[in-house]
Design a protein around this motif. Structure first.
Motif, PDB file in Angstrom:
ATOM      1  N   LYS A  99      30.860 -52.191 -46.532  1.00  0.00           N
ATOM      2  CA  LYS A  99      30.094 -51.818 -47.715  1.00  0.00           C
ATOM      3  C   LYS A  99      29.838 -53.054 -48.559  1.00  0.00           C
ATOM      4  O   LYS A  99      30.568 -54.036 -48.486  1.00  0.00           O
ATOM      5  N   LYS A 100      28.795 -52.980 -49.349  1.00  0.00           N
ATOM      6  CA  LYS A 100      28.571 -54.031 -50.337  1.00  0.00           C
ATOM      7  C   LYS A 100      29.531 -53.787 -51.496  1.00  0.00           C
ATOM      8  O   LYS A 100      29.841 -52.646 -51.835  1.00  0.00           O
ATOM      9  N   ALA A 101      29.982 -54.874 -52.104  1.00  0.00           N
ATOM     10  CA  ALA A 101      30.971 -54.759 -53.185  1.00  0.00           C
ATOM     11  C   ALA A 101      30.462 -53.888 -54.328  1.00  0.00           C
ATOM     12  O   ALA A 101      31.230 -53.150 -54.954  1.00  0.00           O
ATOM     13  N   GLU A 102      29.159 -53.969 -54.593  1.00  0.00           N
ATOM     14  CA  GLU A 102      28.596 -53.205 -55.704  1.00  0.00           C
ATOM     15  C   GLU A 102      28.515 -51.706 -55.410  1.00  0.00           C
ATOM     16  O   GLU A 102      28.253 -50.895 -56.312  1.00  0.00           O
ATOM     17  N   GLU A 103      28.767 -51.327 -54.146  1.00  0.00           N
ATOM     18  CA  GLU A 103      28.734 -49.915 -53.761  1.00  0.00           C
ATOM     19  C   GLU A 103      30.109 -49.247 -53.855  1.00  0.00           C
ATOM     20  O   GLU A 103      30.213 -48.024 -53.731  1.00  0.00           O
ATOM     21  N   LEU A 104      31.143 -50.020 -54.077  1.00  0.00           N
ATOM     22  CA  LEU A 104      32.501 -49.481 -54.065  1.00  0.00           C
ATOM     23  C   LEU A 104      32.753 -48.543 -55.249  1.00  0.00           C
ATOM     24  O   LEU A 104      32.409 -48.844 -56.386  1.00  0.00           O
ATOM     25  N   SER A 105      33.396 -47.415 -54.954  1.00  0.00           N
ATOM     26  CA  SER A 105      33.830 -46.509 -56.016  1.00  0.00           C
ATOM     27  C   SER A 105      35.174 -46.991 -56.556  1.00  0.00           C
ATOM     28  O   SER A 105      35.834 -47.847 -55.953  1.00  0.00           O
ATOM     29  N   ARG A 106      35.591 -46.437 -57.687  1.00  0.00           N
ATOM     30  CA  ARG A 106      36.891 -46.803 -58.241  1.00  0.00           C
ATOM     31  C   ARG A 106      38.014 -46.426 -57.260  1.00  0.00           C
ATOM     32  O   ARG A 106      38.991 -47.165 -57.110  1.00  0.00           O
ATOM     33  N   ALA A 107      37.857 -45.293 -56.598  1.00  0.00           N
ATOM     34  CA  ALA A 107      38.870 -44.866 -55.619  1.00  0.00           C
ATOM     35  C   ALA A 107      38.953 -45.860 -54.466  1.00  0.00           C
ATOM     36  O   ALA A 107      40.052 -46.165 -53.972  1.00  0.00           O
ATOM     37  N   GLU A 108      37.809 -46.375 -54.041  1.00  0.00           N
ATOM     38  CA  GLU A 108      37.807 -47.350 -52.943  1.00  0.00           C
ATOM     39  C   GLU A 108      38.407 -48.688 -53.389  1.00  0.00           C
ATOM     40  O   GLU A 108      39.093 -49.363 -52.608  1.00  0.00           O
ATOM     41  N   ILE A 109      38.150 -49.062 -54.635  1.00  0.00           N
ATOM     42  CA  ILE A 109      38.759 -50.282 -55.183  1.00  0.00           C
ATOM     43  C   ILE A 109      40.284 -50.134 -55.195  1.00  0.00           C
ATOM     44  O   ILE A 109      41.017 -51.055 -54.822  1.00  0.00           O
ATOM     45  N   GLU A 110      40.759 -48.961 -55.597  1.00  0.00           N
ATOM     46  CA  GLU A 110      42.198 -48.701 -55.588  1.00  0.00           C
ATOM     47  C   GLU A 110      42.754 -48.810 -54.167  1.00  0.00           C
ATOM     48  O   GLU A 110      43.851 -49.337 -53.942  1.00  0.00           O
ATOM     49  N   GLY A 111      41.982 -48.320 -53.191  1.00  0.00           N
ATOM     50  CA  GLY A 111      42.402 -48.395 -51.791  1.00  0.00           C
ATOM     51  C   GLY A 111      42.542 -49.833 -51.323  1.00  0.00           C
ATOM     52  O   GLY A 111      43.490 -50.181 -50.599  1.00  0.00           O
ATOM     53  N   LEU A 112      41.611 -50.687 -51.742  1.00  0.00           N
ATOM     54  CA  LEU A 112      41.686 -52.109 -51.398  1.00  0.00           C
ATOM     55  C   LEU A 112      42.949 -52.739 -51.983  1.00  0.00           C
ATOM     56  O   LEU A 112      43.661 -53.484 -51.300  1.00  0.00           O
TER      57      LEU A 112
END
Length: 333
Positions: A99-112
């Motif tokens: 995914k592009k970084a600008e497409e990440l949801s907050r939940a996905e950021i937490e997953g990272l």
């Protein structure tokens, strides 16, 4: 693909994969490696990665990292076969797309972030893994890395071997002078003990190095992290700073970058002062300016063009120049 590897796989594929490959599909391998999706007559699939054989030990780092992490239940490719002689590896084929970084949801950021935290908690025998390439185990290492970029850029300018447009851009925008002056400001904020005190073994963490959504395959049911060829021990703050300043997170919203940092510090067991974090963030920002400028030197450009014959050199140079200019303005502002 190297004809020797192709013939070996076609002739002895059953021994490597458990099936005979009938189709090789070229995938994007970046600037250093060749990657293929391999299928048999029943559409069973796996991944072949032919590594650039250089001093960085890419094959050894990645295969050892994946074997270790897979055994601990991390969502990473499974190692199927390693060939040291012809320097390639065969791995499970993981479904999904980056995914592009600008497409990440907050939940996905937490997953990272939680992947990084889980990785930090891994404490194998220290000697099992190497240090990352150009590690930063003390603050002085950050400045040494910037110096290495400056030396490369200046050497190219001295030899007058740089593209005319690049040469003009570097001189007119005083890129080298900018790096030197800003590095000096950072150094002035550090005491000698701050610079030379190394991180202890327990303060170092395992790092994938090139961490971000561009190296994560997102699918409906899971995510899989890929690209561990630079894997090793490093400073945990560098991992965070590299994510924030990475070329692939340029368009990520500032609020989401802040959320990434906040989420990391809420969950990590690592301790650091605000001062050290601030200096690391700025040093890595400078290093990215130097690194991106260094990619425009003749040897690096030739390497990229050789790795990707379809690369539009003029567009690549222009994109890099625009990004360097943007980074310098943001840093100075």
């Amino acid at each position: 693909m190297d004809i020797r590897i192709l013939n070996k796989l076609k002739k002895e594929g059953k021994g490597y994969f458990g099936f005979e490959p009938v189709e090789f599909i070229v995938l994007d391998g970046g600037m250093n490696n060749l990657i293929y999706k391999i299928l048999d007559k029943d559409n069973n699939v796996c991944l072949l990665k032919v590594y650039e054989n250089d001093k960085r030990k890419r094959l050894e780092r990645e295969s050892e990292a994946l074997s270790y992490l897979y055994s601990l239940g991390f969502s990473v490719p499974r190692v199927i076969y390693i060939d040291q002689k012809d320097y390639f590896g065969i791995y499970s084929f993981e479904k999904g797309k980056p995914k592009k970084a600008e497409e990440l949801s907050r939940a996905e950021i937490e997953g990272l972030v939680m992947f990084l935290i889980k990785l930090e908690d891994c404490r194998p025998e220290y000697d099992r893994f190497l240090l990352v390439d150009m590690p930063c185990l003390k603050m002085a290492d950050y400045f040494s890395n910037i110096d290495s970029r400056i030396d490369l850029i200046e050497g190219s300018l001295t030899k007058q071997s740089t593209e005319k447009f690049v040469n003009s851009f570097i001189k007119n925008n005083q890129v080298v002078e900018f790096l030197i002056s800003q590095k000096s400001i950072l150094l002035s904020e550090m005491g000698k003990s701050d610079l030379e005190n190394p991180l202890g073994v327990k303060e170092q963490v395992l790092s994938q190095v090139d961490f971000g959504p561009h190296n994560i395959l997102f699918s409906e049911n899971k995510t899989a992290v890929i690209d561990f060829e630079k894997f090793g021990w490093d400073d945990p703050l560098r991992v965070v700073a590299q994510f924030v300043h990475h070329g692939k997170t340029v368009k990520m919203k500032t609020d989401n970058k802040k959320y990434f940092i906040e989420t990391y510090f809420r969950n990590t067991k690592q301790k650091c002062s605000d001062k050290r974090f601030n200096v690391v963030m700025r040093a890595v920002a400078l290093d990215w300016i130097g690194m991106m400028t260094a990619t425009l030197t003749p040897n690096r450009l030739a390497h990229y063009l050789n790795a990707d014959p379809n690369l539009d050199k003029e567009s690549y140079i222009l994109n890099q120049v625009n990004d360097i200019e943007r980074r310098m303005k943001k840093y100075a502002g």
